[in-house]
Design a protein around this motif. Structure first.
Motif: not given
Length: 541
Positions: A420-430, A333-336
């Motif tokens: 919002q940063y990158q869709w694949w970043v969100g997908a991995i975080a989920v 959350g900090i670095f996006v």
């Protein structure tokens, strides 16, 4: 009253209390009562600081005095939205920790391998070290001079080392040493960057370690990146973040649950606090430069921490490893570098502190009844202690981010920011949320459901003897244990449905920080009812 040194008094009260408890020849019971009273007074002072805080006022209640003029060092304190929330979190947790450990410290403990007859009673020592850690942590969150921050940052290791090494289970001395070695290594790297800041500031005029002065410096790109790395590595060790996390599981496994709360819910927050305050605040260009690598490390921490937590049999080790995943979310959350991520990270720091504290302390109460920390040797706890099992479940559900509990709000904001940063970043975080459901629900199933497993013979780990006088393993939550767990659970529910107070404190800070970093995003705006014409109406006119 505006000139009253509120923050200095806030730090001095637990520090003086610590020294008094350590030096006065008080019996253990009176030492614990005195320590609890000091922690309650500290909480009242923190509440007084919060009552005077203006959420839109930036750094407030500032105190600045020359300390080492030749090096530009000041005794400087101040509080903004970020510092205020972490000060309140610390002040709330310490009295609950002292209550939770009320009976644990009655058993004399000493260094590993020492004969029981030669060990010293440690109730007074536990209280003294706990108050000392509280005082130094409050100073860290209020320091506005980098050199002062470094001094108290390193000083927190002293009480933390003795809390880990002096209390807990066999192997605690080795765990304390490993903890100390990792933290000192990170501190040495930080010291190099602190010295580098002096050189940079001296080259551009009069040297100064004040944050307000350092923020005005024109730090070159190369110098800024090297200095950033020093700060970030130290904070990654403290947080912790993969791959410098290996001290975490050993420490939480061997320390007492109360000590683990102080380490994971207070001390480790210094890492993510430092990332916001110093990495982004002092080195905005370097923060953007390092973002891809830091995001990758955060994602590894999220997934790896959750995966290895699933396979753990020791309940304290499992809970400790979950924090590796949670700190991955905070760092992400900090670095996006967008509004939702920053607000979510700050909220996550507070909500994680409440949720993991409840989980650790509830697990500690279960361990006292069952006589073991091994999940495979538990079972059926909910049949004999349904209230304790219910609160343990709520804390676990908060850990996995169940909607309606406060951690969900934090994770939701971070996940939105990641997409919002990158869709694949969100997908991995989920996937971290999915894995959290596995380790939490499986842990609950194996410990709380099924046939009741008798407590191990000869362990003396029954329910609170203060309440029952018998140490019966069938006693449900006692009054003292309820006073510890209920406020934490209430906070998880309250901030799950009404996170407004936390957001009001954190959002102005996050907005100012991102403006300094030079990042703008499409953060949602809400038109106030007093506005003459909403934005949508203007577009249609």
């Amino acid at each position: 009253m505006s000139d009253f040194p509120w923050l200095t008094v806030l730090v001095l009260v637990p520090l003086v209390g610590s020294v008094a408890v350590a030096l006065l020849p008080l019996p253990a019971a009176q030492a614990k009562q005195a320590g609890l009273a000091v922690s309650v007074v500290t909480l009242a002072l923190a509440a007084a600081v919060a009552a005077q805080f203006d959420v839109d006022g930036g750094m407030q209640l500032t105190e600045t005095h020359d300390w080492i003029s030749a090096f530009g060092v000041h005794y400087a304190l101040g509080v903004d939205g970020l510092g205020l929330l972490l000060i309140l979190l610390t002040a709330v947790l310490v009295p609950l920790v002292l209550l939770a450990a009320w009976s644990d410290t009655d058993q004399p403990l000493g260094p590993d391998g020492e004969d029981e007859s030669t060990r010293q009673g440690t109730g007074r020592a536990f209280v003294a070290w706990t108050l000392a850690l509280e005082a130094l942590s409050l100073a860290v969150f209020a320091a506005t001079d980098v050199f002062l921050f470094y001094v108290v940052f390193e000083a927190t290791l002293i009480p933390a080392y003795f809390l880990v090494g002096g209390f807990g289970r066999e192997g605690r001395s080795a765990a304390a040493l490993k903890f100390l070695m990792f933290q000192l290594a990170g501190g040495l790297v930080l010291l190099a960057s602190v010295i580098g800041l002096y050189v940079v500031s001296a080259q551009q005029g009069s040297p100064s370690y004040l944050l307000s002065d350092l923020e005005q410096l024109d730090i070159g790109t190369e110098a800024g990146r090297w200095l950033f790395l020093g700060f970030f590595i130290a904070f990654a060790v403290k947080a912790p973040l993969f791959p410098v996390h290996t001290w975490l599981a050993d420490t939480t496994e061997r320390a007492t649950p109360a000590t683990s709360v102080l380490l994971v819910c207070v001390l480790d927050k210094i890492g993510t606090f430092g990332m916001l305050r110093f990495c982004l605040g002092l080195f905005p260009e370097a923060s953007q430069w390092a973002t891809p690598v830091v995001v990758a490390l955060a994602l590894v921490s999220i997934v790896y921490g959750a995966l290895i937590a699933i396979g753990q049999d020791d309940i304290l080790r499992l809970i400790g490893l979950t924090s590796l995943s949670h700190f991955g979310f905070i760092t992400l959350g900090i670095f996006v570098l967008n509004t939702q991520g920053g607000s979510g990270a700050v909220l996550y720091m507070v909500n994680h502190g409440l949720g993991i504290a409840a989980l650790f302390l509830a697990a500690g109460f279960v361990i006292r009844r069952r006589g073991t920390t091994l999940i495979s040797q538990m079972g059926g706890v909910e049949k004999v202690t349904p209230v304790l099992a219910g609160l343990f479940l709520i804390a676990g559900l908060a850990t996995l981010g169940l909607p309606g509990l406060s951690t969900f709000v934090s994770e939701f904001l971070v996940i939105i920011a990641a997409f919002q940063y990158q869709w694949w970043v969100g997908a991995i975080a989920v996937t971290g949320i999915v894995l959290a459901a596995i380790y939490v629900l499986w842990m609950y199933q194996r410990t709380m459901t099924g046939p009741t497993v008798p407590a191990l013979p000869g362990t003396g780990t029954g329910a609170d003897p203060d309440a029952t006088g018998t140490g019966s393993t069938r006693t449900d939550l006692t009054v003292r244990e309820g006073v510890v767990l209920v406020p934490l659970v209430v906070g998880l529910v309250l901030f799950g449905f009404y996170p407004g107070p936390l957001l009001e404190a954190s959002n102005p800070y996050v907005g100012t920080l991102l403006e300094r970093v030079g990042v703008t995003d499409d953060a949602p705006t809400v038109t106030s009812p007093e506005s003459e014409t909403p934005a949508s109406a203007e577009e249609g006119s």
